[in-house]
Design a protein around this motif. Sequence first.
Motif, PDB file in Angstrom:
ATOM      1  N   HIS A  95     -19.720  23.338  28.535  1.00  0.00           N
ATOM      2  CA  HIS A  95     -19.363  22.470  30.180  1.00  0.00           C
ATOM      3  C   HIS A  95     -19.455  22.916  31.629  1.00  0.00           C
ATOM      4  N   CYS A  96     -20.044  21.333  31.887  1.00  0.00           N
ATOM      5  CA  CYS A  96     -19.884  22.300  33.660  1.00  0.00           C
ATOM      6  C   CYS A  96     -18.978  21.423  34.131  1.00  0.00           C
ATOM      7  N   ALA A  97     -18.253  21.964  35.109  1.00  0.00           N
ATOM      8  CA  ALA A  97     -17.014  21.937  35.918  1.00  0.00           C
ATOM      9  C   ALA A  97     -17.444  21.836  37.353  1.00  0.00           C
ATOM     10  N   ALA A  98     -16.617  20.527  38.371  1.00  0.00           N
ATOM     11  CA  ALA A  98     -16.657  20.713  39.835  1.00  0.00           C
ATOM     12  C   ALA A  98     -14.967  20.424  40.047  1.00  0.00           C
ATOM     13  N   GLU A  99     -15.302  21.411  41.325  1.00  0.00           N
ATOM     14  CA  GLU A  99     -13.889  20.906  42.341  1.00  0.00           C
ATOM     15  C   GLU A  99     -14.770  21.109  43.809  1.00  0.00           C
ATOM     16  N   SER A 100     -13.942  20.144  44.819  1.00  0.00           N
ATOM     17  CA  SER A 100     -14.144  19.938  45.734  1.00  0.00           C
ATOM     18  C   SER A 100     -14.147  21.264  46.470  1.00  0.00           C
ATOM     19  N   TYR A 101     -14.610  22.146  47.716  1.00  0.00           N
ATOM     20  CA  TYR A 101     -14.362  23.033  49.135  1.00  0.00           C
ATOM     21  C   TYR A 101     -13.665  24.208  48.079  1.00  0.00           C
ATOM     22  N   LEU A 102     -14.888  24.621  47.746  1.00  0.00           N
ATOM     23  CA  LEU A 102     -14.700  25.990  46.107  1.00  0.00           C
ATOM     24  C   LEU A 102     -15.093  26.903  46.427  1.00  0.00           C
ATOM     25  N   PRO A 103     -14.566  28.339  46.606  1.00  0.00           N
ATOM     26  CA  PRO A 103     -16.415  29.631  46.745  1.00  0.00           C
ATOM     27  C   PRO A 103     -16.079  29.568  44.854  1.00  0.00           C
ATOM     28  N   CYS A 104     -17.162  30.121  44.795  1.00  0.00           N
ATOM     29  CA  CYS A 104     -17.876  30.210  43.435  1.00  0.00           C
ATOM     30  C   CYS A 104     -16.484  30.792  42.653  1.00  0.00           C
ATOM     31  N   THR A 105     -16.198  30.666  41.491  1.00  0.00           N
ATOM     32  CA  THR A 105     -15.530  31.408  40.871  1.00  0.00           C
ATOM     33  C   THR A 105     -15.440  30.694  39.079  1.00  0.00           C
ATOM     34  N   LEU A 106     -15.600  31.938  38.647  1.00  0.00           N
ATOM     35  CA  LEU A 106     -15.233  31.285  36.743  1.00  0.00           C
ATOM     36  C   LEU A 106     -13.520  30.719  36.207  1.00  0.00           C
ATOM     37  N   LYS A 107     -12.589  31.116  36.987  1.00  0.00           N
ATOM     38  CA  LYS A 107     -11.716  30.536  36.329  1.00  0.00           C
ATOM     39  C   LYS A 107     -11.107  29.185  36.297  1.00  0.00           C
ATOM     40  N   ALA A 108     -11.511  29.289  34.731  1.00  0.00           N
ATOM     41  CA  ALA A 108     -11.737  27.022  34.657  1.00  0.00           C
ATOM     42  C   ALA A 108     -10.177  26.401  34.667  1.00  0.00           C
ATOM     43  N   GLY A 109      -9.135  27.251  35.971  1.00  0.00           N
ATOM     44  CA  GLY A 109      -8.421  26.588  36.462  1.00  0.00           C
ATOM     45  C   GLY A 109      -8.046  25.852  37.354  1.00  0.00           C
ATOM     46  N   ARG A 110      -9.626  26.208  38.132  1.00  0.00           N
ATOM     47  CA  ARG A 110      -8.980  26.296  39.533  1.00  0.00           C
ATOM     48  C   ARG A 110     -10.233  24.749  39.569  1.00  0.00           C
ATOM     49  N   PHE A 111     -10.836  23.916  38.929  1.00  0.00           N
ATOM     50  CA  PHE A 111     -12.017  22.814  38.505  1.00  0.00           C
ATOM     51  C   PHE A 111     -11.449  21.893  37.794  1.00  0.00           C
ATOM     52  N   GLY A 112     -11.367  20.536  38.813  1.00  0.00           N
ATOM     53  CA  GLY A 112     -10.660  19.530  38.497  1.00  0.00           C
ATOM     54  C   GLY A 112     -11.211  18.602  37.645  1.00  0.00           C
ATOM     55  N   SER A 113     -12.519  18.667  37.579  1.00  0.00           N
ATOM     56  CA  SER A 113     -13.523  17.230  36.323  1.00  0.00           C
ATOM     57  C   SER A 113     -14.443  18.043  35.621  1.00  0.00           C
ATOM     58  N   TRP A 114     -14.340  17.822  34.809  1.00  0.00           N
ATOM     59  CA  TRP A 114     -15.344  18.349  33.766  1.00  0.00           C
ATOM     60  C   TRP A 114     -15.639  17.077  33.214  1.00  0.00           C
ATOM     61  N   GLY A 115     -16.873  17.852  32.334  1.00  0.00           N
ATOM     62  CA  GLY A 115     -18.073  16.837  31.334  1.00  0.00           C
ATOM     63  C   GLY A 115     -17.207  17.035  29.610  1.00  0.00           C
ATOM     64  N   ARG A 116     -17.529  16.580  29.497  1.00  0.00           N
ATOM     65  CA  ARG A 116     -17.834  16.487  27.034  1.00  0.00           C
ATOM     66  C   ARG A 116     -18.446  17.686  26.801  1.00  0.00           C
ATOM     67  N   GLY A 117     -19.546  17.974  27.344  1.00  0.00           N
ATOM     68  CA  GLY A 117     -19.897  18.932  27.631  1.00  0.00           C
ATOM     69  C   GLY A 117     -21.069  18.784  26.427  1.00  0.00           C
ATOM     70  N   THR A 118     -22.260  19.512  26.048  1.00  0.00           N
ATOM     71  CA  THR A 118     -23.584  19.856  25.211  1.00  0.00           C
ATOM     72  C   THR A 118     -23.793  20.779  24.373  1.00  0.00           C
ATOM     73  N   LYS A 119     -23.325  20.421  22.643  1.00  0.00           N
ATOM     74  CA  LYS A 119     -23.666  21.345  21.665  1.00  0.00           C
ATOM     75  C   LYS A 119     -24.917  22.503  22.029  1.00  0.00           C
ATOM     76  N   VAL A 120     -24.517  23.766  21.513  1.00  0.00           N
ATOM     77  CA  VAL A 120     -26.426  24.394  21.881  1.00  0.00           C
ATOM     78  C   VAL A 120     -25.730  25.747  20.188  1.00  0.00           C
ATOM     79  N   THR A 121     -26.393  25.698  19.489  1.00  0.00           N
ATOM     80  CA  THR A 121     -26.900  26.659  18.480  1.00  0.00           C
ATOM     81  C   THR A 121     -27.928  27.709  17.917  1.00  0.00           C
ATOM     82  N   ILE A 122     -27.689  28.832  18.283  1.00  0.00           N
ATOM     83  CA  ILE A 122     -28.145  29.676  18.379  1.00  0.00           C
ATOM     84  C   ILE A 122     -28.480  30.554  16.823  1.00  0.00           C
ATOM     85  N   SER A 123     -29.764  29.849  16.594  1.00  0.00           N
ATOM     86  CA  SER A 123     -29.909  30.343  14.349  1.00  0.00           C
ATOM     87  C   SER A 123     -30.574  31.658  15.085  1.00  0.00           C
ATOM     88  N   SER A 124     -30.189  32.580  14.067  1.00  0.00           N
ATOM     89  CA  SER A 124     -30.942  34.597  14.241  1.00  0.00           C
ATOM     90  C   SER A 124     -32.023  34.211  12.832  1.00  0.00           C
TER      91      SER A 124
END
Length: 124
Positions: A95-124
């Motif tokens: 998923h990608c997420a966006a938030e205004s006037y936010l320094p870079c962070t990987l804390k999901a709770g800081r982001f207010g807008s989210w996409g629905r996601g794209t599925k990735v499957t890696i086969s071994s």
Amino acid sequence: EVQLVESGGGLVQAGGSLRLSCAASGFTFDDYAIAWFRQAPGKEREGVSCISGIDGTTYYADSVKGRVTISSDNAKNTVYLRVNSLKPEDTGVYHCAAESYLPCTLKAGRFGSWGRGTKVTISS
């Protein structure tokens, strides 16, 4: 209204590469931080990478550092995530997420807008 649409997922063999896209609308990149998160089946959501529209800084989770590159094309309002040397543990919904006037962070709770996601499957 902020909208985020991810694309580029699919089934890929381990060792390969893929590039995910996050197409954004409804806001100006310059004012936002945009991050990628992923969630593997049965696991908690994990922050992968972030890019700041304010100052261009990027940030990567230790688990992907060296294999992942985040970039943006402001003219296309799109953020990309390139993942190299794919591993089965990279499998998940990204998923990608966006938030205004936010320094870079990987804390999901800081982001207010989210996409629905794209599925990735890696086969071994």
